[in-house]
Scaffold this motif. Structure first.
Motif, PDB file in Angstrom:
ATOM      1  N   LEU A 209      -5.911  -6.436   4.542  1.00 24.61           N
ATOM      2  CA  LEU A 209      -4.704  -5.810   4.459  1.00 24.61           C
ATOM      3  C   LEU A 209      -4.093  -6.362   2.952  1.00 24.61           C
ATOM      4  O   LEU A 209      -3.541  -5.792   2.145  1.00 24.61           O
ATOM      5  N   ILE A 210      -4.405  -7.502   2.550  1.00 23.28           N
ATOM      6  CA  ILE A 210      -4.134  -8.065   1.208  1.00 23.28           C
ATOM      7  C   ILE A 210      -4.844  -7.477   0.042  1.00 23.28           C
ATOM      8  O   ILE A 210      -4.041  -6.959  -1.059  1.00 23.28           O
ATOM      9  N   GLY A 211      -5.958  -7.306   0.407  1.00 24.78           N
ATOM     10  CA  GLY A 211      -6.948  -6.520  -0.493  1.00 24.78           C
ATOM     11  C   GLY A 211      -6.594  -5.083  -0.663  1.00 24.78           C
ATOM     12  O   GLY A 211      -6.358  -4.475  -2.066  1.00 24.78           O
ATOM     13  N   PHE A 212      -5.952  -4.529   0.114  1.00 26.97           N
ATOM     14  CA  PHE A 212      -5.681  -3.069   0.080  1.00 26.97           C
ATOM     15  C   PHE A 212      -4.308  -3.031  -0.331  1.00 26.97           C
ATOM     16  O   PHE A 212      -3.555  -2.094  -0.838  1.00 26.97           O
ATOM     17  N   GLY A 213      -3.490  -4.041  -0.625  1.00 25.49           N
ATOM     18  CA  GLY A 213      -2.226  -3.927  -1.175  1.00 25.49           C
ATOM     19  C   GLY A 213      -1.094  -3.896  -0.261  1.00 25.49           C
ATOM     20  O   GLY A 213       0.416  -3.677  -0.324  1.00 25.49           O
ATOM     21  N   THR A 214      -1.370  -3.681   1.230  1.00 25.62           N
ATOM     22  CA  THR A 214      -0.377  -3.590   2.321  1.00 25.62           C
ATOM     23  C   THR A 214       0.414  -4.736   2.341  1.00 25.62           C
ATOM     24  O   THR A 214       1.723  -4.516   2.531  1.00 25.62           O
ATOM     25  N   MET A 215      -0.113  -6.055   2.175  1.00 21.67           N
ATOM     26  CA  MET A 215       0.977  -7.187   2.033  1.00 21.67           C
ATOM     27  C   MET A 215       0.435  -8.137   1.142  1.00 21.67           C
ATOM     28  O   MET A 215      -0.621  -7.931   0.485  1.00 21.67           O
ATOM     29  N   THR A 216       1.173  -9.102   0.693  1.00 25.88           N
ATOM     30  CA  THR A 216       1.077 -10.250  -0.151  1.00 25.88           C
ATOM     31  C   THR A 216       0.493 -11.410   0.648  1.00 25.88           C
ATOM     32  O   THR A 216       0.738 -11.654   2.020  1.00 25.88           O
ATOM     33  N   ASP A 407      17.264  -8.646   4.586  1.00 23.10           N
ATOM     34  CA  ASP A 407      15.841  -8.595   4.117  1.00 23.10           C
ATOM     35  C   ASP A 407      15.396  -9.686   3.305  1.00 23.10           C
ATOM     36  O   ASP A 407      16.103 -10.073   2.488  1.00 23.10           O
ATOM     37  N   LEU A 408      14.095 -10.163   3.762  1.00 24.20           N
ATOM     38  CA  LEU A 408      13.767 -11.343   3.195  1.00 24.20           C
ATOM     39  C   LEU A 408      12.621 -11.053   2.234  1.00 24.20           C
ATOM     40  O   LEU A 408      12.387 -11.625   1.339  1.00 24.20           O
ATOM     41  N   PHE A 409      12.071  -9.727   2.435  1.00 23.93           N
ATOM     42  CA  PHE A 409      10.951  -9.267   1.510  1.00 23.93           C
ATOM     43  C   PHE A 409      11.374  -7.669   1.373  1.00 23.93           C
ATOM     44  O   PHE A 409      11.483  -7.054   2.589  1.00 23.93           O
ATOM     45  N   THR A 410      11.158  -7.141   0.405  1.00 23.47           N
ATOM     46  CA  THR A 410      11.205  -5.661   0.251  1.00 23.47           C
ATOM     47  C   THR A 410      10.067  -5.118  -0.928  1.00 23.47           C
ATOM     48  O   THR A 410       9.609  -5.952  -1.694  1.00 23.47           O
ATOM     49  N   PHE A 411       9.988  -4.100  -0.930  1.00 22.64           N
ATOM     50  CA  PHE A 411       8.833  -3.253  -1.694  1.00 22.64           C
ATOM     51  C   PHE A 411       9.654  -3.001  -3.027  1.00 22.64           C
ATOM     52  O   PHE A 411      10.542  -2.491  -3.286  1.00 22.64           O
ATOM     53  N   ASP A 412       8.638  -3.520  -4.078  1.00 21.75           N
ATOM     54  CA  ASP A 412       9.430  -3.257  -5.409  1.00 21.75           C
ATOM     55  C   ASP A 412       8.718  -1.879  -6.173  1.00 21.75           C
ATOM     56  O   ASP A 412       7.626  -1.735  -6.670  1.00 21.75           O
ATOM     57  N   TYR A 413       9.673  -0.790  -5.491  1.00 25.36           N
ATOM     58  CA  TYR A 413       9.420   0.547  -6.169  1.00 25.36           C
ATOM     59  C   TYR A 413       9.576   0.561  -7.840  1.00 25.36           C
ATOM     60  O   TYR A 413       8.983   1.435  -8.449  1.00 25.36           O
ATOM     61  N   SER A 414      10.241  -0.396  -8.245  1.00 25.21           N
ATOM     62  CA  SER A 414      10.455  -0.062  -9.598  1.00 25.21           C
ATOM     63  C   SER A 414       9.328  -0.546 -10.714  1.00 25.21           C
ATOM     64  O   SER A 414       9.375  -0.136 -11.697  1.00 25.21           O
ATOM     65  N   ALA A 415       8.071  -0.988 -10.049  1.00 28.06           N
ATOM     66  CA  ALA A 415       7.070  -1.460 -10.771  1.00 28.06           C
ATOM     67  C   ALA A 415       6.334   0.001 -11.153  1.00 28.06           C
ATOM     68  O   ALA A 415       5.305  -0.009 -12.173  1.00 28.06           O
ATOM     69  N   GLY A 416       6.659   1.158 -10.733  1.00 30.65           N
ATOM     70  CA  GLY A 416       6.267   2.430 -11.312  1.00 30.65           C
ATOM     71  C   GLY A 416       4.847   2.809 -10.693  1.00 30.65           C
ATOM     72  O   GLY A 416       4.559   2.165  -9.657  1.00 30.65           O
ATOM     73  N   ARG A 417       4.092   3.633 -11.187  1.00 35.77           N
ATOM     74  CA  ARG A 417       2.623   4.181 -10.846  1.00 35.77           C
ATOM     75  C   ARG A 417       1.892   4.034 -11.755  1.00 35.77           C
ATOM     76  O   ARG A 417       2.130   4.158 -13.133  1.00 35.77           O
ATOM     77  N   ASP A 418       0.562   3.887 -11.502  1.00 33.64           N
ATOM     78  CA  ASP A 418      -0.614   3.932 -12.453  1.00 33.64           C
ATOM     79  C   ASP A 418      -1.072   5.225 -12.803  1.00 33.64           C
ATOM     80  O   ASP A 418      -0.429   6.219 -12.349  1.00 33.64           O
ATOM     81  N   ALA A 419      -2.163   5.345 -13.413  1.00 34.07           N
ATOM     82  CA  ALA A 419      -2.558   6.722 -14.175  1.00 34.07           C
ATOM     83  C   ALA A 419      -2.942   7.493 -12.738  1.00 34.07           C
ATOM     84  O   ALA A 419      -3.062   8.887 -13.031  1.00 34.07           O
ATOM     85  N   GLN A 420      -3.334   6.665 -11.735  1.00 33.68           N
ATOM     86  CA  GLN A 420      -3.784   7.720 -10.528  1.00 33.68           C
ATOM     87  C   GLN A 420      -2.907   8.064  -9.857  1.00 33.68           C
ATOM     88  O   GLN A 420      -3.051   8.740  -8.605  1.00 33.68           O
ATOM     89  N   GLY A 421      -1.547   7.752  -9.888  1.00 33.65           N
ATOM     90  CA  GLY A 421      -0.446   7.990  -9.129  1.00 33.65           C
ATOM     91  C   GLY A 421      -0.307   6.923  -8.083  1.00 33.65           C
ATOM     92  O   GLY A 421       0.699   7.227  -7.237  1.00 33.65           O
ATOM     93  N   ARG A 422      -0.924   6.062  -7.897  1.00 30.17           N
ATOM     94  CA  ARG A 422      -0.831   4.754  -6.995  1.00 30.17           C
ATOM     95  C   ARG A 422       0.481   3.951  -7.325  1.00 30.17           C
ATOM     96  O   ARG A 422       0.514   3.650  -8.617  1.00 30.17           O
ATOM     97  N   PHE A 423       1.010   3.533  -6.286  1.00 28.45           N
ATOM     98  CA  PHE A 423       2.211   2.548  -6.420  1.00 28.45           C
ATOM     99  C   PHE A 423       1.589   1.363  -6.919  1.00 28.45           C
ATOM    100  O   PHE A 423       0.698   0.784  -6.367  1.00 28.45           O
TER     101      PHE A 423
END
Length: 457
Positions: A209-216, A407-423
Motif C-alpha cells: 500500500l505504501i508502494g502504491f501511494g495508498t498511504m505513507t 482531521d489528523l492526516f489529509t490528502f494533499d490535492y494541491s500537489a497537482g498531477r504528473d504528465a500521465q494524469g496521476r495525482f
C-alpha cells in the motif's frame, strides 16, 4: 444485423473513402462477432460431450483427473476435425473449449491475468475489465445469454448458492476468494449481468500500500499503534475504494496471542494469526428460510469470548450490535462502511442503528457512536484510477449534540498531477496532535510528536 460502425464504414467505402479505424470498443465488438471458428468449436464441443458423457458431471471424480481426461479427449477430437486448421488455431480452440468446460469460459484468461482487478459482464457480448484502475473493453464474448447463464450457475453452485427467477440476485465467491455478484432475468433486462472483483492470491501488505501511494509510512506506523493500542477503527469509502484491502492490512497488525472473530458476507479476509475464528453470513434457502445475517453473527460473536471483532462491512441493524460490542469491553474492533467522508460515515451509522428497529433518540445514538468509534480512515478511488487514503480522522467526542471530529492526516490535492494524469499528492499531517495519545500511552504505546508535524512549504 450490421452495427452502426460497420454501416458507416461501408458507406465511406461506397463513396470511395478509406474505412475509418474503429474505436477500441467498436473494434472489440467487431472482432467478437467475427469468430470464424464458431462452427468448428461447436462440433468439437459436442463431440467431447458425447465421448465423456456422465464423467463431466461426476461429483466423485477429482478435478485434476477430469482435467486430464478432458484435455486428452479434446486433443483427439480436434485431430479428427476435417476443417484445415493451423497449429495456433488448434491450440486456441482447445484452450477455449477447455476453459468453457473446466473453468469459466471466455472469462478464464482474464481471471488468470494478475493485472486485471475486476471483470464486468453487461450481457453476453459486452465484457469490460479493469486494469490499473481504468475500464477497458474485453476482446471476447459469450456465445449467447444461455452460455453466460451456464457460467453463472457453475460459479454459484460451487458455493452452495442459487440464482433463478425466484432469486434473481446473488453474491458468491470463487474458490480463490474473488467476490462475485450476478443478476439475471427478470431483473436484468438485456441479458444476465456478472461482476467479479478479483481476489489477490498473495494479499497486499502494508509495504504494498505504501508502494502504491495508498498511504505513507508515517500513516502506517500511526495506524499500527492505534491497532495495538486497542482503538476502534472504522474504514469508510465508496465501492471499489480499497476498504477491504485496508481492513486486511490493519488486521495484520493484531497481536498473535489474541482471539479474533471475523464476520463477513463473503469471506475475503486473510489473517495469519494463530487464533482466528471465521464466520460467514448465509442467504435464505429456496423456501425463504435459514438466512443468517451479519447481525446474528455479531450477536453470536459476543458469546465466543473474543478479544477483537472484525466485521467485513456493516450495512444494516448490525451497526447497533457492533457499537455495543465496541462499548462493552471489545476495544480494538475493526469494520468498514460505505460513505463519502468521515462525517458521512457517522451519519450512515446513525441511520443503520435506526434500521435495527430500536426506538432510540438521536442524541443517545450519537453518544454511542462517539464513545465507540475512535478513528475513521477514509478511502477514495481517485479520477486517475488509484486508490488512496484521503483522511485519517479522530472522533473527539460530543459537543452540543454534535459529534466532534478532527482531521489528523489529509490528502494533499494541491500537489497537482504528473504528465500521465496521476495525482502527485499524498497523505500529510494537519499539525493536530490526537487526543487519544494519552489512551495509547496507557497501553504502553508512545506516539512520536513529529508524526503530526505539518510539512514545511
Amino acid at each position: 444485423m450490421t452495427n452502426l460502425a460497420d454501416r458507416m464504414d461501408l458507406a465511406r467505402q461506397a463513396k470511395g473513402g478509406a474505412p475509418v479505424a474503429p474505436t477500441p470498443l467498436a473494434g472489440a465488438r467487431h472482432r467478437r462477432n467475427r469468430d470464424v471458428f464458431a462452427p468448428v468449436k461447436d462440433r468439437v464441443h459436442q463431440a467431447l460431450v458425447e465421448r465423456l458423457g456422465p464423467r463431466l458431471y461426476d461429483p466423485n471424480l477429482p478435478e485434476a483427473e477430469l482435467a486430464v481426461q478432458v484435455r486428452t479427449t479434446l486433443q483427439t477430437v480436434i485431430d479428427g476435425e476435417q476443417t484445415p486448421l493451423s497449429h495456433s488455431d488448434r491450440t486456441r480452440i482447445a484452450q477455449e473449449i477447455s476453459d468453457d468446460i473446466l473453468g469459466h469460459g471466455p472469462l478464464e484468461p482474464y481471471l488468470r491475468d494478475p493485472d486485471i482487478t475486476e471483470i464486468m459482464v453487461n450481457g453476453p457480448s459486452d465484457i469490460f475489465v479493469e486494469r490499473d484502475g481504468r475500464l477497458h473493453p474485453a476482446d471476447t464474448a459469450f456465445s449467447d445469454d444461455a452460455h453466460l447463464r451456464r457460467t453463472i450457475d457453475k460459479i454459484v453452485a460451487r458455493v452452495g448458492r442459487r440464482v433463478d427467477e425466484s432469486s434473481p440476485m446473488v453474491d458468491a465467491r470463487l474458490p480463490d476468494g474473488s467476490r462475485v455478484n450476478a443478476v439475471v432475468a427478470p431483473i436484468a433486462l438485456d441479458g444476465a449481468l456478472l461482476t467479479i472483483r478479483k481476489f489477490a492470491a498473495d494479499p497486499f501488505t502494508d509495504a504494498d500500500l505504501i508502494g502504491f501511494g495508498t498511504m505513507t509510512e508515517t500513516a502506517r506506523d500511526f495506524l499500527r499503534m492505534c491497532v495495538l493500542g486497542r482503538r476502534n477503527i472504522l474504514i469508510s469509502g465508496g465501492t471499489g475504494s480499497g476498504k477491504t484491502t485496508t481492513l486486511n492490512v490493519l488486521s495484520g497488525f493484531l497481536p498473535a496471542d489474541e482471539r479474533i472473530v471475523t464476520i463477513e458476507d463473503a469471506a475475503e479476509l486473510q489473517l495469519h494469526q494463530d487464533h482466528v475464528l471465521r464466520m460467514e453470513a448465509r442467504p435464505p434457502n429456496i423456501e425463504g428460510r435459514g438466512a443468517v445475517v451479519i447481525r446474528d453473527l455479531v450477536r453470536n460473536a459476543l458469546r465466543m469470548r473474543p478479544d477483537r471483532i472484525i466485521v467485513g462491512e456493516v450495512r444494516d441493524g448490525a451497526a447497533l450490535d457492533m457499537l455495543q460490542a465496541m462499548n462493552t469491553g471489545h476495544d480494538g474492533s475493526l469494520t468498514t462502511v460505505h460513505a463519502n467522508s468521515p462525517r458521512d460515515s457517522l451519519a450512515r451509522l446513525e441511520t443503520m442503528v435506526l434500521m435495527a428497529g430500536v426506538d432510540l433518540p438521536v442524541r443517545a445514538i450519537r453518544e454511542q457512536v462517539s464513545s465507540a468509534v475512535d478513528l475513521i480512515v477514509q478511502q477514495t478511488r481517485l479520477k486517475d484510477g488509484t486508490r488512496r487514503m484521503v483522511a485519517i480522522t479522530e472522533v473527539v467526542g460530543m459537543e452540543s449534540g454534535v459529534i466532534t471530529l478532527q482531521d489528523l492526516f489529509t490528502f494533499d490535492y494541491s500537489a497537482g498531477r504528473d504528465a500521465q494524469g496521476r495525482f502527485m499528492g499524498q497523505l500529510v499531517p494537519t499539525g493536530i496532535r490526537p487526543k487519544m495519545t494519552q489512551e495509547l500511552s496507557d497501553h504502553g504505546i508512545e506516539v512520536p510528536i513529529h508524526f503530526f508535524a505539518p510539512a514545511l512549504a
